[in-house]
Design a protein around this motif. Structure first.
Motif, PDB file in Angstrom:
ATOM      1  N   GLY A  85       0.775  -1.228   0.000  1.00 37.72           N
ATOM      2  CA  GLY A  85       0.000   0.000   0.000  1.00 37.72           C
ATOM      3  C   GLY A  85       0.807   1.280   0.000  1.00 37.72           C
ATOM      4  O   GLY A  85       0.241   2.382   0.077  1.00 37.72           O
ATOM      5  N   LEU A  86       2.133   1.172  -0.085  1.00 39.22           N
ATOM      6  CA  LEU A  86       2.959   2.368  -0.113  1.00 39.22           C
ATOM      7  C   LEU A  86       2.914   3.009  -1.499  1.00 39.22           C
ATOM      8  O   LEU A  86       2.716   2.331  -2.514  1.00 39.22           O
ATOM      9  N   VAL A  87       3.111   4.318  -1.536  1.00 40.04           N
ATOM     10  CA  VAL A  87       3.031   5.069  -2.792  1.00 40.04           C
ATOM     11  C   VAL A  87       4.298   5.916  -2.971  1.00 40.04           C
ATOM     12  O   VAL A  87       5.181   5.917  -2.110  1.00 40.04           O
ATOM     13  N   ASP A  88       4.368   6.635  -4.076  1.00 38.81           N
ATOM     14  CA  ASP A  88       5.528   7.487  -4.389  1.00 38.81           C
ATOM     15  C   ASP A  88       6.836   6.713  -4.227  1.00 38.81           C
ATOM     16  O   ASP A  88       7.824   7.220  -3.675  1.00 38.81           O
ATOM     17  N   ILE A  89       6.862   5.499  -4.713  1.00 43.34           N
ATOM     18  CA  ILE A  89       8.024   4.633  -4.521  1.00 43.34           C
ATOM     19  C   ILE A  89       9.192   5.112  -5.372  1.00 43.34           C
ATOM     20  O   ILE A  89       9.049   5.394  -6.569  1.00 43.34           O
ATOM     21  N   ARG A  90      10.355   5.188  -4.738  1.00 43.52           N
ATOM     22  CA  ARG A  90      11.567   5.681  -5.386  1.00 43.52           C
ATOM     23  C   ARG A  90      12.663   4.619  -5.271  1.00 43.52           C
ATOM     24  O   ARG A  90      12.829   4.007  -4.225  1.00 43.52           O
ATOM     25  N   VAL A  91      13.408   4.427  -6.350  1.00 43.36           N
ATOM     26  CA  VAL A  91      14.474   3.430  -6.376  1.00 43.36           C
ATOM     27  C   VAL A  91      15.776   4.087  -6.817  1.00 43.36           C
ATOM     28  O   VAL A  91      15.814   4.796  -7.826  1.00 43.36           O
ATOM     29  N   GLU A  92      16.827   3.860  -6.040  1.00 42.28           N
ATOM     30  CA  GLU A  92      18.173   4.289  -6.423  1.00 42.28           C
ATOM     31  C   GLU A  92      19.086   3.077  -6.403  1.00 42.28           C
ATOM     32  O   GLU A  92      18.943   2.208  -5.540  1.00 42.28           O
ATOM     33  N   GLU A  93      20.022   3.019  -7.339  1.00 41.26           N
ATOM     34  CA  GLU A  93      20.961   1.909  -7.394  1.00 41.26           C
ATOM     35  C   GLU A  93      22.395   2.434  -7.401  1.00 41.26           C
ATOM     36  O   GLU A  93      22.692   3.461  -8.024  1.00 41.26           O
ATOM     37  N   PHE A  94      23.264   1.719  -6.688  1.00 47.96           N
ATOM     38  CA  PHE A  94      24.669   2.097  -6.573  1.00 47.96           C
ATOM     39  C   PHE A  94      25.525   0.858  -6.821  1.00 47.96           C
ATOM     40  O   PHE A  94      25.226  -0.218  -6.303  1.00 47.96           O
ATOM     41  N   LYS A  95      26.591   1.023  -7.598  1.00 49.10           N
ATOM     42  CA  LYS A  95      27.522  -0.079  -7.825  1.00 49.10           C
ATOM     43  C   LYS A  95      28.576  -0.082  -6.723  1.00 49.10           C
ATOM     44  O   LYS A  95      29.338   0.882  -6.577  1.00 49.10           O
ATOM     45  N   MET A  96      28.601  -1.165  -5.970  1.00 51.87           N
ATOM     46  CA  MET A  96      29.594  -1.325  -4.916  1.00 51.87           C
ATOM     47  C   MET A  96      30.815  -2.054  -5.488  1.00 51.87           C
ATOM     48  O   MET A  96      30.741  -3.231  -5.821  1.00 51.87           O
ATOM     49  N   PRO A  97      31.963  -1.362  -5.646  1.00 53.43           N
ATOM     50  CA  PRO A  97      33.151  -2.020  -6.198  1.00 53.43           C
ATOM     51  C   PRO A  97      33.710  -3.045  -5.224  1.00 53.43           C
ATOM     52  O   PRO A  97      33.676  -2.849  -4.005  1.00 53.43           O
ATOM     53  N   LEU A  98      34.215  -4.142  -5.767  1.00 53.12           N
ATOM     54  CA  LEU A  98      34.792  -5.201  -4.947  1.00 53.12           C
ATOM     55  C   LEU A  98      36.215  -5.483  -5.415  1.00 53.12           C
ATOM     56  O   LEU A  98      36.425  -5.994  -6.510  1.00 53.12           O
ATOM     57  N   GLY A  99      37.187  -5.118  -4.633  1.00 52.21           N
ATOM     58  CA  GLY A  99      38.573  -5.395  -4.980  1.00 52.21           C
ATOM     59  C   GLY A  99      39.392  -4.145  -5.232  1.00 52.21           C
ATOM     60  O   GLY A  99      38.888  -3.016  -5.186  1.00 52.21           O
ATOM     61  N   ASN A 100      40.657  -4.365  -5.516  1.00 50.05           N
ATOM     62  CA  ASN A 100      41.612  -3.264  -5.637  1.00 50.05           C
ATOM     63  C   ASN A 100      41.285  -2.277  -6.741  1.00 50.05           C
ATOM     64  O   ASN A 100      41.679  -1.109  -6.685  1.00 50.05           O
ATOM     65  N   TRP A 101      40.564  -2.729  -7.769  1.00 53.57           N
ATOM     66  CA  TRP A 101      40.240  -1.822  -8.874  1.00 53.57           C
ATOM     67  C   TRP A 101      39.395  -0.645  -8.392  1.00 53.57           C
ATOM     68  O   TRP A 101      39.413   0.419  -9.013  1.00 53.57           O
ATOM     69  N   GLY A 102      38.675  -0.837  -7.290  1.00 56.98           N
ATOM     70  CA  GLY A 102      37.845   0.231  -6.746  1.00 56.98           C
ATOM     71  C   GLY A 102      38.557   1.080  -5.717  1.00 56.98           C
ATOM     72  O   GLY A 102      37.900   1.716  -4.890  1.00 56.98           O
ATOM     73  N   ASP A 103      39.894   1.071  -5.772  1.00 58.17           N
ATOM     74  CA  ASP A 103      40.712   1.851  -4.835  1.00 58.17           C
ATOM     75  C   ASP A 103      40.416   1.439  -3.394  1.00 58.17           C
ATOM     76  O   ASP A 103      40.046   0.299  -3.140  1.00 58.17           O
ATOM     77  N   LEU A 129      38.018   2.156  -1.306  1.00 52.35           N
ATOM     78  CA  LEU A 129      36.642   1.751  -1.029  1.00 52.35           C
ATOM     79  C   LEU A 129      36.399   0.324  -1.513  1.00 52.35           C
ATOM     80  O   LEU A 129      35.818  -0.501  -0.795  1.00 52.35           O
ATOM     81  N   GLY A 130      36.837   0.013  -2.718  1.00 53.51           N
ATOM     82  CA  GLY A 130      36.659  -1.327  -3.254  1.00 53.51           C
ATOM     83  C   GLY A 130      37.404  -2.374  -2.453  1.00 53.51           C
ATOM     84  O   GLY A 130      36.896  -3.483  -2.216  1.00 53.51           O
ATOM     85  N   THR A 131      38.614  -2.038  -2.029  1.00 51.89           N
ATOM     86  CA  THR A 131      39.405  -2.971  -1.217  1.00 51.89           C
ATOM     87  C   THR A 131      38.687  -3.303   0.083  1.00 51.89           C
ATOM     88  O   THR A 131      38.588  -4.468   0.486  1.00 51.89           O
ATOM     89  N   LEU A 132      38.156  -2.278   0.737  1.00 53.37           N
ATOM     90  CA  LEU A 132      37.487  -2.488   2.019  1.00 53.37           C
ATOM     91  C   LEU A 132      36.153  -3.215   1.839  1.00 53.37           C
ATOM     92  O   LEU A 132      35.791  -4.055   2.673  1.00 53.37           O
ATOM     93  N   PHE A 133      35.432  -2.917   0.767  1.00 52.80           N
ATOM     94  CA  PHE A 133      34.185  -3.630   0.515  1.00 52.80           C
ATOM     95  C   PHE A 133      34.456  -5.118   0.288  1.00 52.80           C
ATOM     96  O   PHE A 133      33.698  -5.979   0.756  1.00 52.80           O
ATOM     97  N   TRP A 134      35.516  -5.432  -0.439  1.00 48.63           N
ATOM     98  CA  TRP A 134      35.820  -6.835  -0.700  1.00 48.63           C
ATOM     99  C   TRP A 134      36.286  -7.534   0.579  1.00 48.63           C
ATOM    100  O   TRP A 134      35.910  -8.681   0.838  1.00 48.63           O
ATOM    101  N   ARG A 169      37.047  -6.556 -12.411  1.00 47.56           N
ATOM    102  CA  ARG A 169      36.375  -5.331 -11.966  1.00 47.56           C
ATOM    103  C   ARG A 169      35.000  -5.713 -11.406  1.00 47.56           C
ATOM    104  O   ARG A 169      33.946  -5.363 -11.940  1.00 47.56           O
ATOM    105  N   ALA A 170      35.042  -6.475 -10.339  1.00 45.63           N
ATOM    106  CA  ALA A 170      33.824  -7.035  -9.756  1.00 45.63           C
ATOM    107  C   ALA A 170      33.046  -5.977  -8.982  1.00 45.63           C
ATOM    108  O   ALA A 170      33.618  -5.036  -8.425  1.00 45.63           O
ATOM    109  N   TYR A 171      31.737  -6.180  -8.939  1.00 44.11           N
ATOM    110  CA  TYR A 171      30.893  -5.278  -8.153  1.00 44.11           C
ATOM    111  C   TYR A 171      29.570  -5.967  -7.836  1.00 44.11           C
ATOM    112  O   TYR A 171      29.207  -6.989  -8.452  1.00 44.11           O
TER     113      TYR A 171
END
Length: 295
Positions: free
Chosen positions: A217-235, A237-242, A282-284
């Motif tokens: 029953g919810l309305v005004d639904i909003r969707v955002e998507e973000f690519k989370m880098p995994l590994g050294n290629w993502g500097d 942030l990517g290193t820590l995410f992996w 370049r995983a994500y």
């Protein structure tokens, strides 16, 4: 925390209630003992540190503490609050708001909350222990490993039920599928997806959260998507995410053993090979933030 700061539902100063889960132990780690929840991750100090790190990584990735267009909400619910770090930081930003954090286990004994924060142990698969229209903002993130496929509709309806008219529900989730990670990323994903499926959890439900919200029953639904880098290629942030992802997988070894019948030593060796292999790509993974308003 003084008695006047204790939630009215009867939880004590530690955040424990009669519904607080017992603990179980495996591979030298401590896990919740709630038989009616499939949540597979530990709840020891190592996991506490991982969750706090994950909190800051997600904020760095999305650039926000929250995405719903809230404006001075009177009451805020943090579902699956974990260490309570999001709730504690938000309570400083919104000092006039009252916060409640729910989690399947009691909060860490050495964590203190501000005057406008409360904690309660509860299994949200059994329902959210508050009346209809109680919260102006309902927030939850990365809960997909603990919500069976058959429970998503109920979970969304419970979030909508306790949300006040004009208030917002926000869910931040990711599925278990690594993209562009080569055969090692595929193997990492396949292990997790297969093991979770044995517990009734389907990670692809994350890709249709907006449908559950709409059906609730919810309305005004909003969707955002973000690519989370995994590994050294993502500097950095990517290193820590992996590193975080590998810690998650190691924490799930008892689940893999029980669900897939793979020996723990074999799993540890395979995770080592996956760790090295994914670094060559370049995983994500995709993080999805879905917000809906109650009319």
């Amino acid at each position: 925390m003084s008695q006047e700061n204790t939630p009215s539902s009867g939880s004590d100063n530690s955040g424990a209630t009669k519904n607080a889960a017992d603990f179980s132990y495996a591979e030298g780690r401590r896990y919740h003992g709630e038989s009616e929840s499939p949540y597979p991750l530990p709840n020891d100090m190592t996991e506490i540190n991982r969750l706090d790190t994950q909190h800051y990584l997600l904020q760095n990735l999305t650039g926000k503490s929250y995405h719903a267009p809230i404006d001075n909400p009177k009451r805020v619910l943090d579902i699956g609050t974990g260490t309570g770090i999001w709730m504690r930081e938000m309570s400083e930003k919104l000092p006039e708001s009252e916060f409640l954090g729910l989690d399947i286990v009691p909060r860490p004994a050495d964590v203190s909350f501000a005057q406008n924060c409360h904690f309660e142990a509860a299994n949200i698969l059994k329902g959210i222990p508050r009346p209809d229209n109680h919260f102006d903002f309902v927030f939850g993130r990365l809960l997909f490993t603990g919500i069976p496929e058959q429970s998503w509709a109920f979970y969304a309806k419970e979030c909508a039920r306790v949300c006040a008219p004009g208030g917002w529900v926000e869910m931040m989730e990711l599925n278990a599928r690594i993209c562009d990670g080569g055969k090692f990323g595929d193997r990492f994903s396949d292990l997790m997806i297969a093991a979770l499926a044995k517990r009734g959890v389907a990670s692809e439900t994350v890709d249709v959260i907006e449908n559950y919200m709409q059906d609730a029953g919810l309305v005004d639904i909003r969707v955002e998507e973000f690519k989370m880098p995994l590994g050294n290629w993502g500097d950095r942030l990517g290193t820590l995410f992996w590193e975080n992802a590998i810690m998650v997988a190691k924490g799930m070894i008892p689940m893999y053993v029980a669900a897939l019948g793979i020996p723990a030593d074999e799993l540890r060796q395979e995770l080592k090979e996956i760790d090295e292999g994914v670094q060559q790509h370049r995983a994500y993974v995709t993080v999805r933030v879905v917000c809906g308003r109650k009319s």
